[in-house]
Design an enzyme around this catalytic site. Sequence first.
Site, mmCIF file in Angstrom:
data_model
loop_
_atom_site.group_PDB
_atom_site.id
_atom_site.type_symbol
_atom_site.label_atom_id
_atom_site.label_comp_id
_atom_site.label_asym_id
_atom_site.label_seq_id
_atom_site.Cartn_x
_atom_site.Cartn_y
_atom_site.Cartn_z
ATOM 1 N N LYS A 1 5.636 -3.756 -1.767
ATOM 2 C CA LYS A 1 4.199 -3.523 -1.958
ATOM 3 C C LYS A 1 3.993 -2.034 -2.177
ATOM 4 O O LYS A 1 4.770 -1.206 -1.697
ATOM 5 C CB LYS A 1 3.407 -3.974 -0.721
ATOM 6 C CG LYS A 1 1.959 -4.352 -1.008
ATOM 7 C CD LYS A 1 1.853 -5.711 -1.667
ATOM 8 C CE LYS A 1 0.412 -6.137 -1.868
ATOM 9 N NZ LYS A 1 0.313 -7.466 -2.499
ATOM 10 N N ASP B 1 -3.011 -5.840 -7.842
ATOM 11 C CA ASP B 1 -3.554 -6.244 -6.549
ATOM 12 C C ASP B 1 -4.992 -5.741 -6.549
ATOM 13 O O ASP B 1 -5.577 -5.507 -7.621
ATOM 14 C CB ASP B 1 -2.715 -5.649 -5.399
ATOM 15 C CG ASP B 1 -3.011 -6.323 -4.050
ATOM 16 O OD1 ASP B 1 -3.831 -5.758 -3.300
ATOM 17 O OD2 ASP B 1 -2.452 -7.393 -3.761
#
Length: 460
Positions: free
Chosen positions: A133, A173
């Site tokens: 991430k 995202d």
Amino acid sequence: DAQINIDLRHARDVAITGNTLWSGVQHDIRVVDSSHIVLGANVLDRNPQYRENGILERLVEPERVVMFQVPWVDDEGQVHVNRGYRVQMNSAIGPYKGGLRFHPSVNLSILKFLAFEQVFKNALTTLAMGGGKGGSDFDPKGKSDNEVMRFCQSFMMELFRHIGPNTDVPAGDIGVGAREIGYLFGMYRKLANEFTGILTGKSLGWGGSLIRPEATGYGCVYFAAEMLNTRNQTLQGKVCLVSGSGNVAQFTVEKLIELGAKVVTLSDSSGYVYDEEGMNEDKLAFVKRLKNIRRGRIKEYVDKYSQAVYTEADSSLEYNPLWNHKANAAFPCATQNEINGKDAQNLVKNGVTLVAEGSNMPSTPEAIHLFLDKKILYAPGKASNAGGVAVSGLEMAQNSMRLSWPREEVDARLKIIMKSIHKSCLDAAAEYGVPGNYMVGANIAGFLKVVNAMIDQGLV
């Protein structure tokens, strides 16, 4: 507070797979839940090689963390500096895979937590993807296209050294959509002097996959349909509460409408709308234009459809009134921690029997415990919203083959993957003595796949 909250959430999920037995070994893990220790002991006792190989200590530490400055210039010539991050958590079953988030709340703690979750979500998809991430505390809201472009180019000037099609493949995202992916990809292509599938979520004209924008929302609904099927029910006629109004929420609503459900809510950070008549394709098309093109606020929905009611967000309340309407199912698709214990009580009180998470970890531990106690069909995000990363994996496969599959093929593969995830969750939960518990099943199924790969590959 943010650090502590993330650590608690981290600890809860670690507990489910057994890591609570090692509480205190890693500084991030502080809290245990006795109800999970027995389950964790069960997993470890059946597999003593996990302790012998120090798997748990290795699993909770990222393989690599990259942190860097991102200087950029606004339209007025003012220099700004943001922080950039990439947490490369685990690559035992494939290259690191996970989104980039641009939002003021982004910090290393949050990204480590999200990367940890991503490892197990990706493992559930049946595809060869590790977990990671990244992102920045940059806020794209209110910025011009040129300002966003300059920031993305500066961000990629450092990130490109640490990623690659067989090393780490980021995606979008929160705050990173098609526009940002385009700017990031363009800078990578210039710096690396190659055209490869380095990012997913690309536009169709240059390497993107059909169904990718729809994948998280569609997959969440497919998973919900599989859960209802275990009780011989369908989504036809079900009243559904949906939070958010971004990509995931829009396509969750689209698929729910297609399957005959009645969606009555949507929201953004300013508040939410309640449309008792239910949303149809025309109303959804208006929301898509409002949010994707005009980048407006959801309250404008009531200007167009006067029968709907808009409620301003009120941070002083102990609950979110969006979750306090009569309904059969709830689909949280906004952000983390949006359903607390009080919200969960309201959902149960109002007749909700299914909760499928479209966003990452939107339910607090208190809410989850209530759902499980009341035998609600509860789908954790790592299972129910894995459709997005699954189609990202399919996009990677298409890029590697220099092919583009038709829409029907990608959608069919997505359905197969979501059915497979559902089955894996049920099978793992049943094997370890908690039949029907999707949260435990998802955690154990993903955990086993990753740690078995780590053992096979030795101490590296």
